[in-house]
Design a protein around this motif. Structure first.
Motif, short mmCIF file in Angstrom:
data_model
loop_
_atom_site.label_atom_id
_atom_site.label_comp_id
_atom_site.label_asym_id
_atom_site.label_seq_id
_atom_site.Cartn_x
_atom_site.Cartn_y
_atom_site.Cartn_z
N THR A 62 0.86 -3.15 -4.82
CA THR A 62 0.23 -1.92 -4.33
C THR A 62 0.10 -0.94 -5.49
O THR A 62 1.10 -0.62 -6.14
CB THR A 62 1.04 -1.29 -3.19
OG1 THR A 62 1.38 -2.30 -2.23
CG2 THR A 62 0.24 -0.20 -2.51
N CYS A 63 -1.13 -0.48 -5.73
CA CYS A 63 -1.41 0.42 -6.85
C CYS A 63 -1.74 1.81 -6.32
O CYS A 63 -2.60 1.95 -5.44
CB CYS A 63 -2.56 -0.11 -7.69
SG CYS A 63 -2.23 -1.73 -8.43
N ARG A 84 16.10 2.48 1.94
CA ARG A 84 15.70 1.52 0.93
C ARG A 84 14.18 1.37 0.90
O ARG A 84 13.53 1.22 1.95
CB ARG A 84 16.35 0.16 1.18
CG ARG A 84 17.86 0.22 1.34
CD ARG A 84 18.55 0.63 0.05
NE ARG A 84 20.00 0.76 0.27
CZ ARG A 84 20.62 1.92 0.34
NH1 ARG A 84 19.96 3.06 0.22
NH2 ARG A 84 21.92 1.97 0.54
N ILE A 85 13.63 1.37 -0.29
CA ILE A 85 12.19 1.17 -0.47
C ILE A 85 11.94 -0.32 -0.61
O ILE A 85 11.92 -0.88 -1.71
CB ILE A 85 11.67 1.96 -1.68
CG1 ILE A 85 11.91 3.46 -1.47
CG2 ILE A 85 10.19 1.69 -1.91
CD1 ILE A 85 11.49 4.33 -2.62
N LYS A 86 11.78 -0.99 0.54
CA LYS A 86 11.52 -2.43 0.56
C LYS A 86 10.05 -2.76 0.74
O LYS A 86 9.63 -3.87 0.43
CB LYS A 86 12.32 -3.08 1.71
CG LYS A 86 13.82 -2.89 1.64
CD LYS A 86 14.48 -3.58 2.82
CE LYS A 86 15.99 -3.42 2.77
NZ LYS A 86 16.65 -4.08 3.95
N THR A 87 9.28 -1.83 1.26
CA THR A 87 7.88 -2.07 1.59
C THR A 87 7.01 -0.96 1.03
O THR A 87 7.51 0.14 0.73
CB THR A 87 7.69 -2.14 3.12
OG1 THR A 87 8.03 -0.86 3.69
CG2 THR A 87 8.57 -3.22 3.73
N PRO A 88 5.71 -1.20 0.88
CA PRO A 88 4.81 -0.11 0.45
C PRO A 88 4.84 1.08 1.39
O PRO A 88 4.75 2.23 0.94
CB PRO A 88 3.44 -0.79 0.43
CG PRO A 88 3.72 -2.24 0.25
CD PRO A 88 5.01 -2.49 0.97
N GLN A 89 4.98 0.84 2.69
CA GLN A 89 5.00 1.94 3.64
C GLN A 89 6.21 2.84 3.41
O GLN A 89 6.11 4.08 3.54
CB GLN A 89 5.03 1.39 5.08
CG GLN A 89 4.90 2.47 6.15
CD GLN A 89 3.61 3.25 6.03
OE1 GLN A 89 2.54 2.68 5.93
NE2 GLN A 89 3.73 4.58 6.06
N GLN A 103 -4.67 0.90 -3.64
CA GLN A 103 -5.22 -0.46 -3.58
C GLN A 103 -4.07 -1.44 -3.38
O GLN A 103 -2.97 -1.22 -3.90
CB GLN A 103 -5.96 -0.82 -4.88
CG GLN A 103 -7.27 -0.05 -5.07
CD GLN A 103 -7.89 -0.34 -6.44
OE1 GLN A 103 -7.37 0.14 -7.45
NE2 GLN A 103 -8.96 -1.10 -6.46
N GLN A 104 -4.34 -2.52 -2.66
CA GLN A 104 -3.28 -3.49 -2.39
C GLN A 104 -3.81 -4.92 -2.49
O GLN A 104 -4.94 -5.21 -2.09
CB GLN A 104 -2.67 -3.27 -1.00
CG GLN A 104 -1.40 -4.07 -0.75
CD GLN A 104 -0.73 -3.66 0.56
OE1 GLN A 104 -1.13 -4.12 1.62
NE2 GLN A 104 0.30 -2.81 0.47
N LYS A 112 -0.81 -16.31 -11.10
CA LYS A 112 -0.96 -15.46 -12.28
C LYS A 112 -2.41 -15.01 -12.46
O LYS A 112 -2.85 -14.72 -13.56
CB LYS A 112 -0.49 -16.20 -13.53
CG LYS A 112 0.99 -16.58 -13.49
CD LYS A 112 1.43 -17.27 -14.76
CE LYS A 112 2.89 -17.66 -14.68
NZ LYS A 112 3.36 -18.34 -15.92
N GLU A 113 -3.14 -14.96 -11.36
CA GLU A 113 -4.53 -14.52 -11.43
C GLU A 113 -4.61 -13.02 -11.70
O GLU A 113 -3.83 -12.24 -11.15
CB GLU A 113 -5.24 -14.85 -10.12
CG GLU A 113 -6.72 -14.52 -10.11
CD GLU A 113 -7.38 -14.85 -8.79
OE1 GLU A 113 -8.54 -14.47 -8.60
OE2 GLU A 113 -6.72 -15.50 -7.94
N LYS A 114 -5.56 -12.63 -12.54
CA LYS A 114 -5.73 -11.22 -12.90
C LYS A 114 -6.26 -10.42 -11.72
O LYS A 114 -7.14 -10.88 -10.99
CB LYS A 114 -6.67 -11.08 -14.09
CG LYS A 114 -6.17 -11.77 -15.36
CD LYS A 114 -7.19 -11.66 -16.47
CE LYS A 114 -6.71 -12.38 -17.73
NZ LYS A 114 -7.73 -12.35 -18.81
N LYS A 115 -5.71 -9.23 -11.55
CA LYS A 115 -6.15 -8.32 -10.49
C LYS A 115 -6.77 -7.08 -11.13
O LYS A 115 -6.16 -6.45 -12.00
CB LYS A 115 -4.97 -7.91 -9.60
CG LYS A 115 -4.20 -9.10 -9.02
CD LYS A 115 -5.05 -9.98 -8.14
CE LYS A 115 -4.25 -11.15 -7.59
NZ LYS A 115 -5.09 -12.08 -6.81
N TYR A 116 -7.98 -6.74 -10.67
CA TYR A 116 -8.71 -5.61 -11.25
C TYR A 116 -8.54 -4.39 -10.36
O TYR A 116 -8.82 -4.42 -9.15
CB TYR A 116 -10.19 -5.97 -11.38
CG TYR A 116 -11.04 -4.87 -11.96
CD1 TYR A 116 -10.86 -4.43 -13.26
CD2 TYR A 116 -12.03 -4.27 -11.19
CE1 TYR A 116 -11.64 -3.42 -13.79
CE2 TYR A 116 -12.83 -3.26 -11.71
CZ TYR A 116 -12.63 -2.84 -13.01
OH TYR A 116 -13.40 -1.84 -13.53
#
Length: 297
Positions: A62-63, A84-89, A103-104, A112-116
């Motif tokens: 998550t960006c 605890r911060i275990k999830t993006p929420q 963005q998620q 190992k695929e690149k994410k833009y």
């Protein structure tokens, strides 16, 4: 002691140099998260950034663009004292949505695929203001996607603070901080080690075509040439002092990894930067070294 008995007198400097440096007790923990920036030179706020995750389990990347500096550090403290911060929420609740865009991506195991990642054009953000800034350009959060995996690993999430150049601040793209969040409520700042590496042999790419062909013809005459000549190792991992033992000890606080098991006992100052050594720890135990050596044999 009487006549004829030799006595060795030692000055204060020699006495101090014989003092042992404290050996820091370390605990090995498996980190399921990995994140790299494959092309940092091409990254910018307007053009976006490419990230390459490398995770041992299925994860969520998550960006958060334009994340509040103050709210992020408050969120890290909440991980310690509140929840605890275990999830993006969980992170978003701690941030009070103090970010510009989210963005998620779902990351499968060993993918190992690149994410833009890029801000939308309608956001009309070309910079994040002068330094000191109130917002980080990008904060990347890696969390375990499967709830069962959170019970296996001590590290449940990783927060990476990434600088991205813009029109007002052109510092090259890099990861500024990486925080590893533990299930017990602590978080650690992931630090880079400075490994000693000396170029001991010229790479084949540094040789001219004539030199490579000459070397190959000599090998062929000796009956030693293969289909593809093996590339020599570019860097040595030998101790910077004795040049014989394998580098195994990390010195603190400078974080230079440059000494072997035999030489660590003789130094109170780092041989690389001359900073006084407060503590040190081994990269691997003697047992692990012996097992690795037997595997190679």
């Amino acid at each position: 002691f009487g006549l004829g008995v030799p006595v060795i007198l030692r000055n204060s400097e020699e006495t101090e140099s014989s003092t042992r440096v404290l050996k820091k007790r370390m605990r090995q923990v498996k980190n399921p998260f990995g994140l790299e920036i494959p092309h940092p030179a091409t990254a910018s706020v307007t053009k976006g950034i490419t990230l390459t995750p490398d995770c041992l389990e299925d994860c969520l990347l998550t960006c958060y663009w334009g994340c509040s500096v103050q709210k992020l550090h408050e969120a890290l403290q909440k991980h310690v004292y509140c929840f605890r911060i275990k999830t993006p929420q969980a992170l978003e609740d701690a941030l009070y949505s103090e970010y510009l865009y989210r963005q998620q991506y779902f990351i499968t195991k060993n993918d190992k695929e690149k994410k833009y990642c890029r801000l939308p054009e309608d956001a009309q953000v070309v910079d994040f203001g002068p330094v000191p800034r109130s917002r980080y350009p990008l904060v990347a959060l890696l969390t375990l996607a499967d709830e069962e995996d959170r019970e296996i690993y001590d590290i449940i999430s990783m927060v990476a603070v990434i600088h991205i150049p813009d029109e007002s601040y052109r510092l090259p793209c890099r990861i500024l901080y990486q925080y590893l969040l533990l299930a017990q409520g602590q978080y650690h700042d992931l630090k880079q080690l400075f490994m000693s590496a000396n170029s001991t042999a010229p790479s084949s790419s540094d040789m001219s075509p004539d030199e490579r062909s000459t070397d190959r013809s000599l090998l062929e005459k000796a009956g030693l040439a293969e289909d593809e000549p093996e590339l020599p190792e570019e860097n040595s991992k030998d101790c910077v002092v004795c040049q014989n033992g394998t580098v195994n000890w990390v010195l603190l606080p400078c974080r230079h990894a440059c000494l072997c098991d035999g030489c660590i006992r003789y130094f109170q100052q780092c041989p690389m930067c001359r900073q006084f050594v407060q503590e040190s720890f081994p990269l691997c135990s003697k047992k692990e070294q012996d097992e690795d050596e037997s595997t190679r044999i």
